[in-house]
Design an enzyme around this catalytic site. Sequence first.
Site, PDB file in Angstrom:
ATOM      1  CG  HIS A  42      39.114  85.020  60.735  1.00 34.21           C
ATOM      2  ND1 HIS A  42      40.031  84.338  61.502  1.00 34.21           N
ATOM      3  CD2 HIS A  42      39.228  84.481  59.493  1.00 34.21           C
ATOM      4  CE1 HIS A  42      40.668  83.446  60.771  1.00 34.21           C
ATOM      5  NE2 HIS A  42      40.184  83.504  59.542  1.00 34.21           N
ATOM      6  CD  GLU A  69      41.698  88.853  61.579  1.00 40.73           C
ATOM      7  OE1 GLU A  69      42.404  89.597  62.285  1.00 40.73           O
ATOM      8  OE2 GLU A  69      41.079  87.849  62.020  1.00 40.73           O
ATOM      9  CG  HIS A 213      46.858  85.929  68.568  1.00 37.03           C
ATOM     10  ND1 HIS A 213      45.788  85.380  67.901  1.00 37.03           N
ATOM     11  CD2 HIS A 213      47.272  84.993  69.439  1.00 37.03           C
ATOM     12  CE1 HIS A 213      45.577  84.152  68.340  1.00 37.03           C
ATOM     13  NE2 HIS A 213      46.466  83.887  69.282  1.00 37.03           N
TER      14      HIS A 213
END
Length: 262
Positions: A42, A69, A213
């Site tokens: 990310h 991400e 997640h």
Amino acid sequence: MLLGVNIDHIATLREARKINEPDPLEAVFLAKRAGAFQITIHLREDRRHIHDYDVERIVESSFLPVNVECSTDKQIVDLLCELRPHRITLVPEKREEVTTEGGLDLLGRFEILKSRIAQFRENDIAVSLFVDPDITSIELSKELGADMVELHTGTFANLHLMLRSNLPKTPHAIPALEMDRRSLSLAYRESLLTLQKAAQKANTLGIEVAAGHGLNYQNVSEIVKIPEIIELNIGHSLIARSIFTGFEAAVREMVELLGRGD
């Protein structure tokens, strides 16, 4: 089911001392040897863990597909179009958050998302959208032209922790989920059903489905039972386990757990 290994928290540990180790790139090769399908990182606007040079080195050196991400920030989008990872997953982002707190606001940010997706497509980069597991989000993802959706599993994961771990007895108990066990159990089953319905809807619309997640060694067994979900992106629990077992062993164990859903 395929495993995407999120290596952000290796960079988090590096940034705790602001030196050059541990190097996230080293984890890329270990993850491949352990049977991972892809590497996920990310690139946040605040660069709190992964930096631009990390992305460049990992995309250039990884034998596995790289999934980056990011938000819709123009500077980041332009950089990634130059580096051309295998896939981009667009995610919501708030500077004050500890971790990504929910899915994209697809309706409110429809035009900017559409523009960014088109830009990535022009550069031959596949696009996934990180979304809440509801039918409207899936339909909007189709309208936006996403190749894939990643279903946000945070609610499911938090309910699992409150129901089946000692989290309620720690300082990190989740206030919104402090309820009796029967209510927790009902909410937990509903969260699973919600994920199943969203995955099925995406599948009928021709959109590939990933999930992520809060997933860990204790809760993935329920997710692997959803056949429409083909990929899980997991980071924190892998890195936490690797402290005690070693990184390669931690990844291999998760790969084996996901393989039981084949």
